[in-house]
Every structure is written in structure tokens, then in C-alpha cells.
Write an enzyme that holds these catalytic residues in place. Structure first.
Site, short mmCIF file in Angstrom:
data_model
loop_
_atom_site.label_atom_id
_atom_site.label_comp_id
_atom_site.label_asym_id
_atom_site.label_seq_id
_atom_site.Cartn_x
_atom_site.Cartn_y
_atom_site.Cartn_z
N ASP A 188 48.18 -5.61 38.75
CA ASP A 188 47.94 -5.90 37.35
C ASP A 188 49.24 -6.45 36.79
O ASP A 188 50.29 -5.84 36.93
CB ASP A 188 47.56 -4.62 36.60
CG ASP A 188 47.26 -4.88 35.14
OD1 ASP A 188 46.29 -5.61 34.87
OD2 ASP A 188 47.99 -4.38 34.28
N GLU A 273 44.44 -11.03 38.82
CA GLU A 273 43.53 -11.64 37.86
C GLU A 273 43.75 -13.15 37.81
O GLU A 273 44.88 -13.62 37.94
CB GLU A 273 43.80 -11.07 36.47
CG GLU A 273 43.39 -9.62 36.34
CD GLU A 273 43.98 -8.99 35.09
OE1 GLU A 273 43.21 -8.38 34.33
OE2 GLU A 273 45.19 -9.11 34.87
N CYS A 324 36.36 2.60 33.93
CA CYS A 324 36.95 3.73 34.63
C CYS A 324 36.85 3.46 36.13
O CYS A 324 35.77 3.17 36.64
CB CYS A 324 36.20 5.02 34.29
SG CYS A 324 36.67 6.39 35.37
N CYS A 327 34.26 6.44 37.76
CA CYS A 327 32.82 6.52 37.50
C CYS A 327 32.24 5.23 36.94
O CYS A 327 31.04 5.08 36.80
CB CYS A 327 32.52 7.68 36.54
SG CYS A 327 33.08 7.35 34.86
N CYS A 342 39.08 9.00 30.59
CA CYS A 342 37.68 8.58 30.65
C CYS A 342 36.80 9.63 29.99
O CYS A 342 36.84 10.81 30.35
CB CYS A 342 37.26 8.39 32.11
SG CYS A 342 35.52 7.98 32.26
N CYS A 345 33.90 10.79 32.92
CA CYS A 345 34.13 11.78 33.98
C CYS A 345 35.34 12.65 33.72
O CYS A 345 35.64 13.57 34.48
CB CYS A 345 34.29 11.08 35.33
SG CYS A 345 35.79 10.10 35.45
N ASP A 352 47.43 0.74 33.36
CA ASP A 352 47.59 -0.46 34.19
C ASP A 352 47.26 -0.18 35.66
O ASP A 352 46.84 -1.08 36.38
CB ASP A 352 49.01 -1.02 34.07
CG ASP A 352 49.28 -1.52 32.65
OD1 ASP A 352 48.30 -1.79 31.93
OD2 ASP A 352 50.46 -1.63 32.27
ZN LIG Z 1 35.22 8.02 34.60
#
Ligand SMILES: [Zn+2]
Length: 377
Positions: A188, A273, A324, A327, A342, A345, A352
Site C-alpha cells: 500500500d 494499486e 475488512c 470477513c 471492523c 468481526c 494501511d
Molecule cells: Zn471483519
């Protein structure tokens, strides 16, 4: 075969500096004269004067204008070639329907190098085991070969940067693929203070000396803004600003090379990216201000990877900073939130690092990453 440049600092004496400056000036005058001829031919008769036609003048110039005798004929040919390239670029842009500026005359500040295109045979010769270099028309100049030359020498360019002079050798080198490696990593392109963050949690900061020079530059620019126009202190301040700009560019380049080298040595596949798309992703736009050097870093990375037989994959940056990594729960978070918590989860990560993991995972699922022979472990 790939081409590689080796840049070395020259230490000319004062008389040699004068000769170097004079050579540059003469080359520039020739450049502008050749440009002028082409312009006139084009404007008056709609004719194009070509490279070979212009090259035929050179012996005549050397007999009629004795100051040109001291310059190697191939250096002069290269000047004509530069004019030719400028026109080729111009016509290519015109044909492609792009906005094309007509090739321009060069002022002193815009013309800062001359080239020996066949340096292997003639024009430039290393002496005393690389402590000096014999340059045609200039003499034996002290040089510092801080790293060894590799490959087959093709061309040599003498270049002025501010008050310093450099010699740039262009060599053809055999690509040397590294032993194959099935490790893959996502990177990243980080937000301050991180230059980049990896899917394995590695974080790379811009080196301290680089930040120091940037702070110095900010001060120098401030002092420049307070100097009176046309004053000698303003000129001095301008030179200082230009010098710091060059220093930063060099430091940044060294840093980019080092990081790219490390990634290429350790990983067979590197995923990042796609910057072209990143520019459109509004949530990430704020990153763009921090360091415009990413584009250049990614170029260096791509080049080194190719040379080493490594793979670089670009993925769409969409949602990489919102999902995330465990999950898949998607949640937009403000840019200043450093930690990713998150609500799906309950997991938490460095923001990052989470993005880098998502970037790596995308290489598996996106078209650009599929249909290839490797799989992300
Ligand atoms: Zn999650």
C-alpha cells in the site's frame, strides 16, 4: 538486453569548466541553427529538412567555424539527432491529434548536456584505473567511479547540473533473472509518515535525511520569497533553492532504488494499486498530495522486476481501504482513522496493512491477476 545508466561526478579544473561551458554553448547554437533551418523550410515551403541533409553540413561547419573543430564530429551529429528527435516527437503528436508545441529554441538553462554516441570506440576514455577520464576536446578530467561500470558501453553524456558536472555512461547489460520465488506481497503506497506498508505488516518510512533536506528547502523557499527581484541576494537564494531541489530528487531516487531492490530480491510477485485508477478514487485522493514520487517509484519497481524476471501486478484500488481483510465487511472510514476496527468481526488492524492485504488478495480475483501461472499462497 536492457540499457542501464551509470552516472559519475566529474571534477573539472577551472579551465576545463570553461571548455565544458563553451562546448555546451556551441552545441546549443548548432541546435538552434538546425532548428531554425527546419522551421524556415517548413514555414516557407512546407518542406521538411531531414537528419541526413542537416548532417551533411557538419564538415563544412567545422572548416568554416574553427571553434567547432575542437568538438568531436559525433557530438555534433548527436546535436542534429536531438533536433530530429524533437521534430519526430512533434509530428507524432500532431498525427495523434494531440496538442503539440512546435520544437523550441533552447536558452542556456535549457541545454545542459552533450553526448558521445559511440563512446566505446571514440571520444571518451577512462584512465588510471578509473580515476580520470579523457574527454575529447576537454582533456583528462578527474572522475569518481563510486560504483563499477557493467555491461557493454554504448554512449557517454557529459551533463551539467547546477554547478556540478557529471558523466553518464549508457551500457547494454544482460538481464539477470533472480532464482524463481513464489512469495507474493501486497504494498500500500502509504500515508505520511509511511512511504509504503506491506501486507506482512512491514512499514517503510522516508529516510530522515530526506525529510531534513525537505525542511531545508522549505526554509530556502521562504527566504527566496523575501528577496527583492533582480537583487544579487535573490539570485543566490534561487541557486540555493535549485540546489536543494536537485539534492532531494537524488535522495528520493536513491531511496526508491533501494526499496524496489529489496522488494524484487525478496518477492516473486509484487502487487500494488493501479495509480491511473487511484487518481479517480476520491477517498484516497488526499494521499496524492503527500508524495508525487510514487509514479516514479513504480516505474523503477517495474523496471527492476522485469530485469530480474519478477512479476508486478496492478489492481483496482476500489474499496482496498474500506474492506475488512478477514470477513470482508465494507465500511467507509475517514482518512485520519489510523486503526481499522471492523464492526463485522471485531478484528483490528493498522489501516494501511489492512489495505495492503486487500491489495494482495485482489491480485487473485481481478482479471489482471487471473489467468496467470502463479497463485498467491
Ligand atoms: Zn471483519
Amino acid at each position: 538486453m536492457t540499457r542501464k545508466a551509470f552516472k559519475y561526478r566529474l571534477y573539472p579544473t577551472q579551465p576545463q569548466r570553461n571548455d565544458l561551458e563553451r562546448t555546451l554553448a556551441l552545441c546549443r547554437h548548432l541546435y538552434n541553427a538546425a532548428l531554425q533551418e527546419r522551421r524556415e523550410a517548413y514555414q516557407k515551403a512546407g518542406k521538411t529538412v531531414g537528419f541526413y541533409e542537416q548532417k551533411r553540413w557538419l564538415p563544412e561547419i567545422r572548416t568554416e567555424l574553427p571553434e567547432y573543430k575542437g568538438i568531436h564530429s559525433q557530438v555534433l551529429q548527436n546535436v542534429i539527432e536531438r533536433v530530429d528527435k524533437a521534430f519526430q516527437g512533434f509530428f507524432r503528436r500532431v498525427r495523434a491529434g494531440q496538442k503539440a508545441g512546435y520544437p523550441r529554441f533552447k536558452g542556456r538553462e535549457r541545454y545542459d548536456s552533450f553526448t558521445f554516441p559511440q563512446a566505446r570506440q571514440t571520444g571518451v576514455k577512462l584512465q588510471e584505473g578509473g580515476k580520470r577520464v579523457l574527454i575529447y576536446g576537454i582533456g583528462s578530467v578527474k572522475v569518481k567511479l563510486h560504483r563499477p561500470l557493467e555491461g557493454r558501453l554504448k554512449a557517454a553524456t557529459v551533463k551539467r547540473e547546477g554547478e556540478h558536472w557529471y558523466l553518464v555512461f549508457t551500457c547494454e547489460v544482460e538481464p539477470r533473472p533472480l532464482p524463481s520465488n513464489d512469495q507474493a506481497i501486497g504494498i500500500d503506497l502509504g500515508t505520511n509518515p509511511h512511504f509504503l506498508v506491506t501486507s506482512e505488516g512491514g512499514m517503510v518510512e522516508a529516510p530522515r535525511y530526506y525529510q531534513k533536506t525537505q525542511a531545508k528547502l522549505a526554509r530556502a523557499q521562504h527566504s527566496l520569497s523575501r528577496r527583492k527581484r533582480g537583487s544579487s541576494r535573490r539570485k543566490q537564494a534561487q541557486r540555493q533553492v535549485a540546489k536543494l531541489h536537485r539534492k532531494i530528487a537524488n535522495q528520493r531516487k536513491d531511496f526508491h532504488h533501494k526499496i524496489a531492490r529489496r522488494l524484487v530480491n525478496e518477492y516473486g510477485t509484487i502487487v500494488h494499486e493501479d495509480l491511473n485508477i487511484l487518481g479517480l478514487a476520491r477517498t484516497r485522493l488526499a494521499k496524492g498530495v503527500l508524495d508525487a514520487g510514487w509514479g516514479r517509484f513504480l516505474q523503477i519497481l517495474a523496471y527492476k522486476a522485469e530485469e530480474a524476471g519478477r512479476r508486478v501486478i496492478k489492481v483496482d484500488p476500489k474499496y482496498t481501504s474500506q474492506d475488512c481483510p478477514v470477513c470482508g465487511h465494507r465500511e467507509r472510514k475517514p482518512l485520519w482513522v489510523r486503526e481499522f476496527r471492523c464492526s463485522g468481526c471485531g478484528g483490528h488492524f493498522h489501516r494501511d496493512v489492512a489495505a495492503a492485504i486487500n491489495i494482495l488478495a485482489k491480485a487473485r480475483t481481478e482479471p489482471s491477476g487471473m489467468g496467470t501461472a502463479w497463485a498467491v499462497p
